[in-house]
Design a protein around this motif. Structure first.
Motif, PDB file in Angstrom:
ATOM      1  N   THR A 387       0.655  -1.438   0.220  1.00 64.91           N
ATOM      2  CA  THR A 387       0.091  -0.073   0.316  1.00 64.91           C
ATOM      3  C   THR A 387       0.751   1.446   0.155  1.00 64.91           C
ATOM      4  O   THR A 387       0.081   2.671  -0.014  1.00 64.91           O
ATOM      5  CB  THR A 387      -0.493  -0.178   0.808  1.00 64.91           C
ATOM      6  OG1 THR A 387       0.174   0.318   2.958  1.00 64.91           O
ATOM      7  CG2 THR A 387      -2.124  -1.295   1.157  1.00 64.91           C
ATOM      8  N   ALA A 388       2.231   1.087   0.506  1.00 66.83           N
ATOM      9  CA  ALA A 388       3.360   2.309   0.401  1.00 66.83           C
ATOM     10  C   ALA A 388       3.213   2.662  -1.055  1.00 66.83           C
ATOM     11  O   ALA A 388       3.385   4.444  -1.460  1.00 66.83           O
ATOM     12  CB  ALA A 388       4.401   2.070   1.005  1.00 66.83           C
ATOM     13  N   LEU A 389       2.465   2.331  -2.455  1.00 70.54           N
ATOM     14  CA  LEU A 389       2.858   2.600  -3.403  1.00 70.54           C
ATOM     15  C   LEU A 389       1.633   3.612  -4.101  1.00 70.54           C
ATOM     16  O   LEU A 389       1.699   4.739  -5.234  1.00 70.54           O
ATOM     17  CB  LEU A 389       3.223   1.403  -4.735  1.00 70.54           C
ATOM     18  CG  LEU A 389       4.137   0.623  -4.223  1.00 70.54           C
ATOM     19  CD1 LEU A 389       3.680  -0.214  -5.456  1.00 70.54           C
ATOM     20  CD2 LEU A 389       5.020   1.179  -5.176  1.00 70.54           C
ATOM     21  N   LEU A 390       0.352   3.686  -2.990  1.00 74.87           N
ATOM     22  CA  LEU A 390      -0.693   4.512  -2.888  1.00 74.87           C
ATOM     23  C   LEU A 390       0.648   6.336  -2.512  1.00 74.87           C
ATOM     24  O   LEU A 390      -0.509   6.373  -3.011  1.00 74.87           O
ATOM     25  CB  LEU A 390      -1.738   3.982  -2.383  1.00 74.87           C
ATOM     26  CG  LEU A 390      -2.251   2.830  -2.603  1.00 74.87           C
ATOM     27  CD1 LEU A 390      -3.208   2.433  -1.757  1.00 74.87           C
ATOM     28  CD2 LEU A 390      -2.609   2.842  -3.835  1.00 74.87           C
ATOM     29  N   ASP A 391       0.971   6.151  -1.660  1.00 73.92           N
ATOM     30  CA  ASP A 391       1.265   7.470  -2.015  1.00 73.92           C
ATOM     31  C   ASP A 391       2.587   8.049  -2.823  1.00 73.92           C
ATOM     32  O   ASP A 391       3.438   7.076  -3.053  1.00 73.92           O
ATOM     33  CB  ASP A 391       1.970   7.312  -0.476  1.00 73.92           C
ATOM     34  CG  ASP A 391       2.805   8.399   0.417  1.00 73.92           C
ATOM     35  OD1 ASP A 391       3.765   8.724  -0.054  1.00 73.92           O
ATOM     36  OD2 ASP A 391       2.103   8.812   1.028  1.00 73.92           O
ATOM     37  N   GLU A 392       1.989   9.449  -3.418  1.00 71.84           N
ATOM     38  CA  GLU A 392       2.125   9.678  -4.584  1.00 71.84           C
ATOM     39  C   GLU A 392       4.367   9.704  -3.950  1.00 71.84           C
ATOM     40  O   GLU A 392       5.151   9.823  -4.505  1.00 71.84           O
ATOM     41  CB  GLU A 392       1.596  10.791  -5.017  1.00 71.84           C
ATOM     42  CG  GLU A 392       0.441  10.131  -5.517  1.00 71.84           C
ATOM     43  CD  GLU A 392      -0.271  11.194  -6.647  1.00 71.84           C
ATOM     44  OE1 GLU A 392       0.518  12.349  -6.671  1.00 71.84           O
ATOM     45  OE2 GLU A 392      -1.298  10.679  -7.405  1.00 71.84           O
ATOM     46  N   ASP A 393       4.208  10.320  -2.866  1.00 72.10           N
ATOM     47  CA  ASP A 393       5.517  10.883  -2.736  1.00 72.10           C
ATOM     48  C   ASP A 393       6.521   9.796  -2.381  1.00 72.10           C
ATOM     49  O   ASP A 393       7.611   9.313  -3.327  1.00 72.10           O
ATOM     50  CB  ASP A 393       5.801  11.715  -0.884  1.00 72.10           C
ATOM     51  CG  ASP A 393       5.398  13.214  -0.972  1.00 72.10           C
ATOM     52  OD1 ASP A 393       4.954  13.318  -2.999  1.00 72.10           O
ATOM     53  OD2 ASP A 393       4.718  13.673  -0.233  1.00 72.10           O
TER      54      ASP A 393
END
Length: 473
Positions: A387-393
């Protein structure tokens, strides 16, 4: 002819059908028939070939992102070119791709209505995976489509809408069908066709603006009434640049499909990959806010890294790219491997679309269909959660180490009207400002179609071969 790859094998076969025409086909790499390598090339699996470094051009590297590090740039080496090492997936692209070529990029006669019959003529050469041949990841991808609100029985060759479906491939139950196997080898007994492997071409020979032959890397000069460059998206512009051909578009407009993958640890019941069957047989196509059908998800069952730590990957690829790269000669070694700078995701619209592709990848892997098959997802070496890939940064920091190309480069000798300074060849592949010289390969595509590019490359080779012979095209 220069280059016996995906296009060159087709062109040499078609031109030598005319008994009054003598064809000499020069290939810089070997005729790959060593037993171990030949078996890997022939396999329908598609992953085992990566263990054979001799199958790829040596010392060819590229930067994928602007200012990024150099990485290996894998392209097929020898007779058959990249058609001997690709995943054998056959897609024509979307109708909008070719209508844009005709309506926006000045390539009259290359609309979907113009090229579709040529794609249809290729379909009898293609096969689809049977249900029994689909991998557990293929089945999970098809099942996940319903959870994403997409159809799961998409006709991937003829239906341009979003959804998931089984792919056609350049293979039969007996093995890979590269351009060499389908076109060149059946023609090699013709007395008017000579094939010379291990003969790299250094430059072209000219009498004024007329091309009259080539000079090989050993200094041998070979003369001809017509020269056809089919050395590929990297090789064709490099030969033109070494030869002093003065057209500003040469080596520019390099485009490919940016792609990322995450590793998949499968549940024990699904881990064993079948070496004799395709590693992938399905694709999921969906749309970002930037364009229709511009995201592909592709599963691959097997461990191409050889590490044994993962049992497959799920790849997300952006099938419409707006960022342009370059192919340039190395000023310190003009005869050596050219400098390849893809500059992927430089256009802000590409980066936004890649974020959407990552969100689609996460949604698919969180579906119940993938949860049944996948035990864990390897995002990176630090153990980051999917789910970290959902954070654009996070994604922007992650992409430089993980984005690669989809082996679908195009555009470095793109076709178009002579009034367009970015074009290199006309609509029949003839180099602007010269006679006796044509380019026929993926480098002439005015933009990258939303597809694996082997089948569009063969379509172009068939059409431009017909044009050269004075036949309807």
């Amino acid at each position: 002819m220069v280059g016996a790859g995906s296009a060159g094998c087709v062109v040499a076969s078609r031109l030598s059908e005319d008994p009054d025409r003598s064809v000499l086909l020069l290939e810089g790499g070997p005729d790959r028939r060593a037993p171990g390598l030949a078996r890997a090339i022939a396999s329908r699996n598609g992953i085992g070939i990566f263990a054979h470094h001799r199958a790829f051009w040596p010392d060819q590297r590229a930067t994928h992102l602007a200012g990024g590090r150099l990485g290996w740039y894998l392209r097929g080496y020898g007779i058959g070119g990249s058609s001997s090492v690709n995943s054998m997936l056959a897609l024509p692209g979307l109708p909008r791709d070719y209508d844009r070529w005709a309506d926006e990029l000045g390539c009259t006669g290359w609309s979907w209505a113009d090229v579709r019959p040529w794609f249809e003529a290729l379909k009898p050469r293609l096969t689809a995976s049977t249900d029994a041949e689909l991998t557990p990841l293929d089945s999970a991808l098809l099942a996940s489509a319903a959870e994403l609100g997409l159809k799961r029985d998409l006709d991937t060759f003829d239906d341009p809408s979003d959804g998931a479906g089984v792919l056609l491939r350049n293979a039969t139950p007996h093995g890979r069908h590269s351009s060499a196997e389908d076109w060149l080898r059946p023609a090699m007994d013709r007395p008017n066709l000579t094939v010379r492997p291990d003969t790299p071409v250094e430059r072209l020979l000219f009498d004024g603006t007329r091309c009259v032959g080539v000079r090989t890397a050993t200094g041998e000069e070979l003369h001809a009434d017509e020269v056809v460059l089919s050395a590929g998206v990297i090789g064709s512009p490099a030969v033109l640049l070494r030869s002093g051909v003065d057209r500003p578009g040469i080596g520019h407009h390099l485009r490919d499909h940016p792609a990322v993958s995450v590793g998949l640890v499968l549940r024990p019941a699904y881990r064993e990959a079948r070496a004799d069957l395709p590693c992938t047989g399905t694709v999921l196509r969906t749309s970002s806010g930037a364009g229709d059908g511009d995201i592909h998800l592709l599963p691959m069952h097997g461990d191409s890294s050889g590490s044994g730590e993962v049992h497959g990957v799920l790849m997300a690829a952006l099938m419409t790219s707006r960022s342009d790269g370059t192919v340039r000669l190395d000023p310190d070694d003009p005869s050596g491997p050219p400098r390849i700078d893809l500059r992927m995701l430089e256009d802000p619209a590409d980066r936004r679309a890649m974020h959407e592709a990552l969100r689609c990848l996460v949604r698919a892997l969180r579906s119940s269909a993938f949860a049944e098959v996948v035990e864990a997802v390897r995002v990176d070496d630090r153990g980051s959660d999917l789910t970290a890939l959902l954070d654009e940064d996070f994604a922007d920091a992650w992409l430089p180490d993980h984005v690669g190309d989809y082996f679908h480069a195009t555009g470095t000798c793109r076709m178009g009207p002579a009034s367009d300074p970015g074009s290199v060849v006309d609509l029949q592949g003839r180099v602007h400002g010269h006679t006796g010289l044509r380019v026929i390969d993926a480098s002439v595509m005015p933009d990258t179609p939303s597809a694996n590019t082997h089948t569009p490359t063969v379509m172009i080779a068939e059409r431009l071969s017909a044009a050269l012979r004075g036949l309807p095209w």
